[in-house]
Design an enzyme around this catalytic site. Structure first.
Site, mmCIF file in Angstrom:
data_model
loop_
_atom_site.group_PDB
_atom_site.id
_atom_site.type_symbol
_atom_site.label_atom_id
_atom_site.label_comp_id
_atom_site.label_asym_id
_atom_site.label_seq_id
_atom_site.Cartn_x
_atom_site.Cartn_y
_atom_site.Cartn_z
ATOM 1 N N HIS A 29 0.833 -1.207 0.000
ATOM 2 C CA HIS A 29 0.000 0.000 0.000
ATOM 3 C C HIS A 29 0.866 1.256 0.000
ATOM 4 C CE1 HIS A 29 -2.306 -3.319 1.689
ATOM 5 N NE2 HIS A 29 -3.405 -2.696 1.300
ATOM 6 N N HIS A 69 -2.229 -1.016 7.096
ATOM 7 C CA HIS A 69 -1.883 -1.308 5.696
ATOM 8 C C HIS A 69 -0.785 -0.371 5.198
ATOM 9 C CE1 HIS A 69 -5.160 1.706 5.541
ATOM 10 N NE2 HIS A 69 -4.547 2.170 4.471
ATOM 11 N N GLY A 118 -3.756 -3.735 11.530
ATOM 12 C CA GLY A 118 -4.128 -4.226 10.200
ATOM 13 C C GLY A 118 -5.638 -4.311 10.128
ATOM 14 N N ASN A 186 -7.921 11.708 3.839
ATOM 15 C CA ASN A 186 -7.691 11.804 2.387
ATOM 16 C C ASN A 186 -8.944 11.547 1.557
ATOM 17 O OD1 ASN A 186 -7.984 9.011 2.349
ATOM 18 N ND2 ASN A 186 -5.784 8.602 2.253
ATOM 19 N N ILE A 188 -10.396 8.988 0.647
ATOM 20 C CA ILE A 188 -10.335 7.863 -0.296
ATOM 21 C C ILE A 188 -10.253 6.556 0.481
ATOM 22 C CG2 ILE A 188 -8.836 6.708 -2.003
ATOM 23 C CD1 ILE A 188 -10.172 9.070 -3.262
ATOM 24 N N HIS A 260 -4.129 3.317 -3.422
ATOM 25 C CA HIS A 260 -4.282 2.746 -2.079
ATOM 26 C C HIS A 260 -3.479 1.462 -1.853
ATOM 27 C CE1 HIS A 260 -6.093 0.844 1.432
ATOM 28 N NE2 HIS A 260 -6.222 -0.217 0.687
ATOM 29 N N ARG A 355 -18.465 -17.309 39.508
ATOM 30 C CA ARG A 355 -18.246 -15.845 39.428
ATOM 31 C C ARG A 355 -18.041 -15.272 40.827
ATOM 32 N NH1 ARG A 355 -23.979 -12.677 38.982
ATOM 33 N NH2 ARG A 355 -25.254 -14.283 39.928
ATOM 34 N N SER A 382 -22.724 -8.155 38.084
ATOM 35 C CA SER A 382 -22.933 -9.524 37.595
ATOM 36 C C SER A 382 -21.622 -10.275 37.409
ATOM 37 C CB SER A 382 -23.647 -9.504 36.240
ATOM 38 O OG SER A 382 -24.879 -8.858 36.345
ATOM 39 N N GLU A 409 -17.738 -3.567 24.785
ATOM 40 C CA GLU A 409 -16.909 -4.770 24.928
ATOM 41 C C GLU A 409 -15.694 -4.720 24.002
ATOM 42 O OE1 GLU A 409 -20.161 -4.772 24.157
ATOM 43 O OE2 GLU A 409 -21.125 -5.445 26.009
ATOM 44 N N HIS A 459 -21.571 -15.947 33.331
ATOM 45 C CA HIS A 459 -22.819 -16.373 32.673
ATOM 46 C C HIS A 459 -22.463 -17.246 31.480
ATOM 47 C CE1 HIS A 459 -23.869 -13.137 35.313
ATOM 48 N NE2 HIS A 459 -25.156 -13.294 35.096
ATOM 49 N N HIS A 471 -28.594 -14.711 25.441
ATOM 50 C CA HIS A 471 -27.531 -14.518 26.426
ATOM 51 C C HIS A 471 -26.788 -15.808 26.774
ATOM 52 C CE1 HIS A 471 -29.250 -10.625 26.677
ATOM 53 N NE2 HIS A 471 -28.605 -10.266 27.760
HETATM 54 C C1 TPP Z 1 -11.596 -4.587 9.804
HETATM 55 C C2 TPP Z 1 -11.047 -4.402 8.425
HETATM 56 N N1 TPP Z 1 -11.882 -4.413 7.389
HETATM 57 C C3 TPP Z 1 -11.394 -4.305 6.134
HETATM 58 C C4 TPP Z 1 -10.058 -4.177 5.904
HETATM 59 C C5 TPP Z 1 -9.512 -4.113 4.488
HETATM 60 N N2 TPP Z 1 -9.058 -2.733 4.208
HETATM 61 C C6 TPP Z 1 -7.769 -2.373 4.293
HETATM 62 S S1 TPP Z 1 -7.546 -0.739 4.082
HETATM 63 C C7 TPP Z 1 -9.195 -0.490 3.854
HETATM 64 C C8 TPP Z 1 -9.783 0.881 3.669
HETATM 65 C C9 TPP Z 1 -8.906 1.832 3.033
HETATM 66 O O1 TPP Z 1 -9.342 3.135 3.248
HETATM 67 P P1 TPP Z 1 -8.630 4.065 4.303
HETATM 68 O O2 TPP Z 1 -8.768 3.495 5.644
HETATM 69 O O3 TPP Z 1 -9.158 5.421 4.082
HETATM 70 O O4 TPP Z 1 -7.115 3.987 3.915
HETATM 71 P P2 TPP Z 1 -6.378 4.716 2.695
HETATM 72 O O5 TPP Z 1 -7.042 4.235 1.438
HETATM 73 O O6 TPP Z 1 -6.558 6.157 2.887
HETATM 74 O O7 TPP Z 1 -4.976 4.252 2.790
HETATM 75 C C10 TPP Z 1 -9.890 -1.677 3.929
HETATM 76 C C11 TPP Z 1 -11.356 -1.809 3.755
HETATM 77 C C12 TPP Z 1 -9.217 -4.152 7.035
HETATM 78 N N3 TPP Z 1 -7.902 -4.035 6.942
HETATM 79 N N4 TPP Z 1 -9.733 -4.239 8.287
#
Ligand code: TPP
Length: 662
Positions: A29, A69, A118, A186, A188, A260, A355, A382, A409, A459, A471
């Site tokens: 990326h 990423h 990640g 950004n 995007i 990306h 518990r 609880s 949670e 529980h 539950h």
């Molecule tokens: C929980 C989760 N869902 C999906 C992904 C796959 N994924 C990686 S980056 C991304 C989105 C990219 O958009 P953004 O967060 O804006 O990063 P940019 O493109 O600006 O680098 C997705 C859906 C992931 N890493 N984690």
């Protein structure tokens, strides 16, 4: 050279390394590192307190790359600032087997990487725990030793994830003003412009969660610095939404989702080199720029030395305590606290819900283990997690040991990761076992990254009764056992509860679930035993009277049912033994000889657990008898529910008789 020119050249070094490493790996990326290079350069060169020669310096600022990423941003920074574990060759091995540069950052692989990220949102949640840990430890050990900030770089994806809401609400409420988010605004994501799926005003959102929040031009170093300066003075956590261009510098792909998550390609990289004025070859950093970056790496030396001096002057006892905590060594008092309690339980043989037994254990171990920080996601009465000696942590007052996480949670589990990974604290958080589903992604990070968090999950079966099937966990034990490096305990009585807590607290290399009942259980362990019998995962708790024809394996509340079944069988002249299995997967990990001894030779094998069968065949075999759940539970008083699903001593005895006579 003006400061601005120098800044640009330093930021371009990050951009070039990111483009080149992704290109060489043929995956990765480049867009985020290229877009956030200016922000990262300002942060690292002017603010971040760190020492590349000692990535574990306790008082370093924490930098969490939540948008995992964009890992090349972090790897480039580690190389440029001079971390020994990150030579240029590791950047050339980006995303290759056993490199220090895996696809997403893994703290257990790479010195200088604070946490594993990640899955979007996790870093955001983890950073809240780190910032909280910093305040708790500062309250205990003083500002001379604990006085740092936590920065998290997050993306649109991080902030769209539900977890981020839990995390920011908690941080805002607790006024964690040393927490600063640098948001890569950004616009995007993978599918295209954010407008496809989102119209949240993040600044307004954070403000409503009691954060300080501003927008800046993420390519303007002065504006970024001014925002960080303001954040450092704030009495609230701060969001700095940095307007950036993804893939900054790439002539055609910048500003689009094409930047990306794939290599830019030779032509685009050549165009970016021209646009950025970067005239060097792949992975080539000219000496002057490298020297500027290495000087950034040395910036923290005086602060580190000064800290060493202050730490050396600390009272010797306090110093030793701080070091013990960071080394994840437990105090000797823990063993004694458990022994004393076990002796008392052996004498009293109390009938207790586990518990409640857990609360008894906590009365003792919270005194013995001062680093233990408890909390619950709004189920304190609880979960029985708040003992008399624990003081609440409240906004602005961190000299406590109990956290009201709210009904969050996932946020709780992620914050626990942050506290544990920060060092110095041992978090244990609670909810109902069925809601591990709401915490599971953070629990998985704990298992993967070897984080010793403890989940107090009460529980734990249909035995919770009237709340009904929404539950009542049925598949959760199996699902948690299936997670590598997650340890699951389900104690059968108060004594086992004490032993399981001891094992959980002594574990340093991964997380532990302790599943506990709502309903009362009679004491199953009748003879005092100094040894921790739960340590092998299973043991014979009730021997057969004579040569056993059957072995009944059970966990938790069903051990009582198994023992009652054993009595019924004895009345019918069939000798059976009962094996308690507080941790199925710990048992399965024992050497063959231990497993063979505990499993024994009786031909009839029965498993009893008020949950699905999945996983039990490894003990009882595919033709073993399983008394448990096949579907979801039901709402009724628990004894009726057990009867309804045929999880009774009579059912155990009948099944054994039938098989025995077959
Ligand atoms: C929980 C989760 N869902 C999906 C992904 C796959 N994924 C990686 S980056 C991304 C989105 C990219 O958009 P953004 O967060 O804006 O990063 P940019 O493109 O600006 O680098 C997705 C859906 C992931 N890493 N984690």
């Amino acid at each position: 050279m003006t400061d601005l020119v120098k800044h640009k050249r330093m930021a371009n070094a990050i951009r070039a390394l990111a483009m080149d490493a992704v290109e060489k790996a043929k995956s990765g990326h480049p867009g985020m590192p290229m877009g956030m290079a200016d922000v990262a350069t300002v942060l690292f060169s002017r603010y971040l307190k760190f020492d590349p020669t000692d990535p574990t310096w306790p008082d370093r600022d924490r930098f969490v790359l939540s948008a995992g990423h964009g890992s090349m941003l972090l790897y480039a920074l580690l190389y440029l600032t001079g971390y020994k574990g990150m030579p240029i060759d590791e950047l050339k091995r980006f995303r290759q087997l056993h490199s220090k540069t895996p696809g997403h950052p893994e703290n257990f692989m790479t010195p200088g990487v604070e946490t594993t990220t990640g899955p979007l949102g996790q870093g955001v949640g983890t950073s809240v725990g780190m910032a909280l840990a910093e305040r708790i430890l500062a309250a205990e050990f003083g500002d001379d030793v604990v006085d740092h900030h936590t920065y998290a770089l997050c993306s649109d994806g991080d902030l769209m994830e539900g977890l981020s809401q839990e995390a920011i609400a908690l941080a805002g409420h607790l006024k964690l003003n040393r927490l600063i988010f640098l948001f890569d605004d950004n616009g995007i994501s993978i599918d295209g412009p954010l407008t496809l799926a989102d119209s949240v005003d993040q600044v307004a959102r954070f403000k409503s969660a009691n954060w300080n929040a501003v927008r800046v031009d993420g390519h303007d170093p002065a504006a970024i610095a001014a925002a960080i300066d303001a954040a450092l003075k704030s009495d609230k956590p701060s969001l700095i939404a940095c307007k950036t261009t993804i893939g900054y510098g790439a002539p055609k792909k910048a500003g689009t989702s094409k930047a990306h998550g794939e290599p830019l390609g030779e032509e685009e990289i050549a165009g970016a080199r021209t646009a950025l004025g970067w005239e060097y070859g792949p992975f080539e950093i000219p000496n002057d720029i490298l020297a500027d970056w290495r000087a950034v790496g040395e910036r923290g030396f005086p602060a580190h030395e000064a800290w060493n001096g202050r730490f050396a002057k600390l009272d010797a006892g306090k110093r030793a305590e701080f070091e013990r905590r960071l080394a994840r060594k437990r105090p000797a008092e823990l063993g004694k606290a458990i022994s004393d309690l076990k002796a008392k339980l052996a004498a009293d043989k109390p009938t207790l819900a586990t518990r409640k037994a857990s609360e008894l254990v906590l009365e003792a171990v919270t005194v013995a283990v001062p680093e233990l920080i408890l909390g619950s996601a709004d189920l304190t009465p609880s979960n029985n997690t708040k003992t008399k000696n624990l003081v609440d942590i409240t906004p602005g007052n961190y000299a406590g040991r109990y956290i009201h996480y709210g009904i969050r949670e996932h946020g709780m589990a992620a914050a626990m990761n942050g506290m544990a990974i920060h060092g110095g604290l041992s978090p244990a958080g609670a909810t109902f076992l069925v809601f591990t589903d709401y915490a599971r992604p953070a629990m998985r990070i704990a298992a993967l990254a070897g984080i010793p968090a403890i989940y107090v999950m009460t529980h734990d079966s249909i035995g919770l009764g009237e709340d009904g099937p929404t539950h009542q966990p049925v598949e959760h034990l199996a699902a948690l056992r299936a997670m590598p490096n997650m340890r699951v305990f389900r104690p059968a009585d108060a004594t086992e509860t004490a032993e399981c807590w001891q094992l959980a607290l002594e574990r340093t290399d991964g997380p532990t679930v302790i599943a506990l009942t709502r309903q009362n259980l009679i004491a199953a362990r009748l003879t005092p035993e100094e040894k921790n019998l739960c340590a092998e995962g299973a043991y014979e708790i009730s021997p057969a009277d004579g040569k056993a024809k059957a072995t009944i394996f059970a966990s938790g509340s069903e051990v009582e049912i198994a023992i009652a079944g054993q009595k019924l069988l004895a009345e019918k002249g069939i000798a059976a033994r009962v094996v308690s299995v507080p941790s199925l997967e710990l048992f399965l990990a024992q050497p063959d000889a231990v497993r063979a001894r505990v499993i024994g030779e009786a031909s009839v094998k029965v498993g009893v657990e008020a949950a699905v069968r999945f996983g039990w065949d490894a003990v009882i075999g595919p033709d073993g008898i399983f008394i448990g759940m096949k579907g979801f539970g039901a709402s009724a008083p628990y004894k009726d529910v057990y009867k309804n699903f045929g999880i009774t001593a009579e059912a155990v005895a009948d099944a054994v008789v039938k098989r025995h006579n077959a």
